[in-house]
Design a protein around this motif. Sequence first.
Motif, PDB file in Angstrom:
ATOM      1  N   THR A 645      -1.806  -1.228  -5.093  1.00  0.00           N
ATOM      2  CA  THR A 645      -2.860  -2.229  -4.831  1.00  0.00           C
ATOM      3  C   THR A 645      -3.117  -2.411  -3.347  1.00  0.00           C
ATOM      4  O   THR A 645      -4.094  -3.066  -2.963  1.00  0.00           O
ATOM      5  N   THR A 646      -2.244  -1.818  -2.500  1.00  0.00           N
ATOM      6  CA  THR A 646      -2.381  -1.994  -1.044  1.00  0.00           C
ATOM      7  C   THR A 646      -3.275  -0.967  -0.390  1.00  0.00           C
ATOM      8  O   THR A 646      -3.423  -0.954   0.841  1.00  0.00           O
ATOM      9  N   LEU A 647      -3.882  -0.055  -1.155  1.00  0.00           N
ATOM     10  CA  LEU A 647      -4.768   0.950  -0.561  1.00  0.00           C
ATOM     11  C   LEU A 647      -5.956   0.266   0.106  1.00  0.00           C
ATOM     12  O   LEU A 647      -6.466  -0.756  -0.387  1.00  0.00           O
ATOM     13  N   GLY A 648      -6.409   0.865   1.250  1.00  0.00           N
ATOM     14  CA  GLY A 648      -7.500   0.251   1.981  1.00  0.00           C
ATOM     15  C   GLY A 648      -8.270   1.261   2.802  1.00  0.00           C
ATOM     16  O   GLY A 648      -8.668   2.318   2.289  1.00  0.00           O
ATOM     17  N   SER A 649      -8.403   0.974   4.105  1.00  0.00           N
ATOM     18  CA  SER A 649      -9.185   1.865   4.975  1.00  0.00           C
ATOM     19  C   SER A 649      -8.509   2.083   6.317  1.00  0.00           C
ATOM     20  O   SER A 649      -9.169   2.254   7.339  1.00  0.00           O
ATOM     21  N   ASN A 650      -7.167   2.089   6.318  1.00  0.00           N
ATOM     22  CA  ASN A 650      -6.404   2.269   7.557  1.00  0.00           C
ATOM     23  C   ASN A 650      -6.502   3.740   7.982  1.00  0.00           C
ATOM     24  O   ASN A 650      -5.866   4.621   7.387  1.00  0.00           O
ATOM     25  N   ASP A 651      -7.290   4.011   9.003  1.00  0.00           N
ATOM     26  CA  ASP A 651      -7.504   5.390   9.449  1.00  0.00           C
ATOM     27  C   ASP A 651      -6.228   6.035   9.968  1.00  0.00           C
ATOM     28  O   ASP A 651      -5.987   7.228   9.739  1.00  0.00           O
ATOM     29  N   GLU A 652      -5.406   5.273  10.686  1.00  0.00           N
ATOM     30  CA  GLU A 652      -4.173   5.835  11.247  1.00  0.00           C
ATOM     31  C   GLU A 652      -3.216   6.237  10.131  1.00  0.00           C
ATOM     32  O   GLU A 652      -2.622   7.316  10.158  1.00  0.00           O
ATOM     33  N   ALA A 653      -3.045   5.391   9.135  1.00  0.00           N
ATOM     34  CA  ALA A 653      -2.178   5.722   7.995  1.00  0.00           C
ATOM     35  C   ALA A 653      -2.723   6.932   7.244  1.00  0.00           C
ATOM     36  O   ALA A 653      -1.969   7.788   6.768  1.00  0.00           O
ATOM     37  N   THR A 654      -4.043   7.026   7.138  1.00  0.00           N
ATOM     38  CA  THR A 654      -4.681   8.152   6.452  1.00  0.00           C
ATOM     39  C   THR A 654      -4.425   9.458   7.186  1.00  0.00           C
ATOM     40  O   THR A 654      -4.038  10.467   6.581  1.00  0.00           O
ATOM     41  N   ARG A 655      -4.665   9.434   8.509  1.00  0.00           N
ATOM     42  CA  ARG A 655      -4.422  10.657   9.302  1.00  0.00           C
ATOM     43  C   ARG A 655      -2.950  11.055   9.253  1.00  0.00           C
ATOM     44  O   ARG A 655      -2.613  12.238   9.131  1.00  0.00           O
ATOM     45  N   ARG A 656      -2.061  10.077   9.346  1.00  0.00           N
ATOM     46  CA  ARG A 656      -0.618  10.357   9.385  1.00  0.00           C
ATOM     47  C   ARG A 656      -0.134  11.022   8.086  1.00  0.00           C
ATOM     48  O   ARG A 656       0.602  12.008   8.105  1.00  0.00           O
ATOM     49  N   VAL A 657      -0.573  10.497   6.948  1.00  0.00           N
ATOM     50  CA  VAL A 657      -0.080  11.045   5.682  1.00  0.00           C
ATOM     51  C   VAL A 657      -0.688  12.429   5.406  1.00  0.00           C
ATOM     52  O   VAL A 657      -0.023  13.307   4.829  1.00  0.00           O
TER      53      VAL A 657
END
Length: 718
Positions: A645-657
């Motif tokens: 449920t914590t998914l969102g739009s964090n670009d840094e977390a997206t790039r990192r994963v």
Amino acid sequence: MTAMNEPLDTDYRHAEIEKKWQEQWEASGLYRSDIDPSRKKYYALTMLPYPSGDLHIGHWYAVSPPDAQARFMRMRGFNVLFPMGFDAFGLPAENAAIKRGIHPGEWTRANIKRMRTQMKTMGAMFDWRREMVSCEPEYYRWTQWLFLQLYHAGLVYRKFAAVDWCPSCNTTLAREQVWGEDRHCERCGTPVERRELNQWFFKVTKYADELLDFSEIDWPSRVKTLQANWIGRSTGAYITFQVENGESIEVFTTRPDTLWGVTFMVVAPEHPLAREAAEGSDAVREYLEQAGRQTDIDRQAADREKNGVPSGRYATNPVNGERIPIWIADYVLMSYGTGAVMGVPAHDERDAAFAKKYGLEIRKVLEPEDAADDSETFTGHGTMIGSGPMTGTSGAEAREKTIEYLKSLGAGREGVQYRLRDWLVSRQRYWGTPIPILFCDKCGIVPVPESDLPVLLPDDVEWRPTGESPLKLHPTWRFTTCPKCGGPAERETDTLDTFLCSSWYHLRYLSPHCDTYPFDQKEYDYWMPVDIYTGGIEHATMHLIYTRFFHKALRDCGVTRGNEPMLKLRNQGIILGEDSEKMSKSRGNVVAPDDLVKRFGADTVRAHLMFFARWDQGGPWSSTGIQGTARWLRRVWSSFLEAPTTLGSNDEATRRVRRRLHQSIRSVTHDFDTFEFNTIIATLMELHRDITRAGEDGCTREVWEEVRETYLRMIAPV
């Protein structure tokens, strides 16, 4: 993903899940391996097991990681063949028949049925349509046929050879039936003797130089070194010594430059001269009996005191005419070289010890070129001294010039010798492939016509307490008709070494039910050679040499093509007990995989076998370590059932994963290619933590779905 209105089941019920999918794989034929010219083939092979009754954790360790690598190759688009079968002939089944009063075929087939069921719980991608069992007539018919191809090509011969003999049981014994330092029969406890019987051999030595060529195969350096040492190629000279009775003895030496230092000769206890000497000497006869109770390994042990007995015979040194005594000593083997050696005690440590013990002359004929070398027994290459016309010759030229001198005398020649011996394939037992040979008083040795194959083992056999082969005692099987003259003939009652069965099983997997040839030629053309072969390094100097030889011999018979049967080889280590000792029932440290599968599931057992140690090294088992692997898989199950449920739009977390995902893909791909399974699991564990953290940090749903799907593909082979 579950539908939105369905309750989510987060309980990981491994038994139910694994059974469901294994049944679906089998029903859909997912892992069937058929010829597909549009796809690149990949023949992955692991050494087939002996049907001993139950799978142990070592079977899982040998099979499931290579199965994961085969699955990985399949996911990369290769058409993968990963077959399984059973090496079903052999001594254990025969012993079971004697002890339990049952037929070895009954014992063997019951074990195969149980092990096949256990193997299916492993979840491996075996194509069971290709299963082969070496004790079935449809297999050993072609083992006999291949024997005949080598026979007709002149690669098979029969001669007398030493065997272990129990005088009480009145039978020959296999190595496994001889026990203890006193080498006694396991059946009755009587000390065994060495006797000579007519045996069948394959001319492996004809291929010695070719077997030393590893240029076309990617095999571990340790295996290649073991094979090179086992083959043991030596260059030197064959030298003829005249014996006073008018006969001659030929010796091989790598040091002909020491010939002027010969002060005695030694022959093996099995040498004809030794047997002749025994007829007139009680001391020689007693020594030969004692030597006959020792193994070749015992006789050659470096720390064993060398002993012998004089034969009473003398020979003449061809380069100086000196009369030298001939001794008999068990440190010389009839199976190695010519069964005779020249004694040069000043320049050979073994000869020096023997000479000192028996007061034989020690004569120096080489001078070290390094003045600082004052060793009592100089074994290096130096300047020849006291060596007649060769005196003053330097070490660099000594061997070649001495050989030329021997040639001028007609007393020697240059030559090559191998430690490798021809392959003795005769076994004096019942449970094996019958040798397709007949003996006729009129026609001599007669091969069984191919149209009469297979020569079937009789089922109605009687087991005697003596352990003699039932084939010798059968009232009718042994006797037949000669196909040449129509007269009476007898069958060969020896059976073939089971290593012959396992030398070509990879070919029978191609078409295990073909009844016109050992394999379907189209299947051979597509699948061969084997791309990757896995198994224990303990087979380096027997099975792996025999398999290479057999392929090369069949190539010369027009049956196979190419120079090597298996292009790449990788070896697994050994799983020890939790006490760091080898697993055995007597120690009580055996790990039963069935119990682990019942408790944790096959996926957990497979993953932990890849994780707990380096696959090529092995290590001690840990009953607590597997629980960590189980927790990891359960976390993967529960965390991927639905998006966090914590998914969102964090670009840094997206790039990192996404970066971690692609780093992991590169790492896991490399490790599958190099069989580094433990780091595959470590990478997947770390990646799962990174995915979980990225979800908690609010990476986008699109990337989380992408990463999850890719992760499940990466974990699938495991």
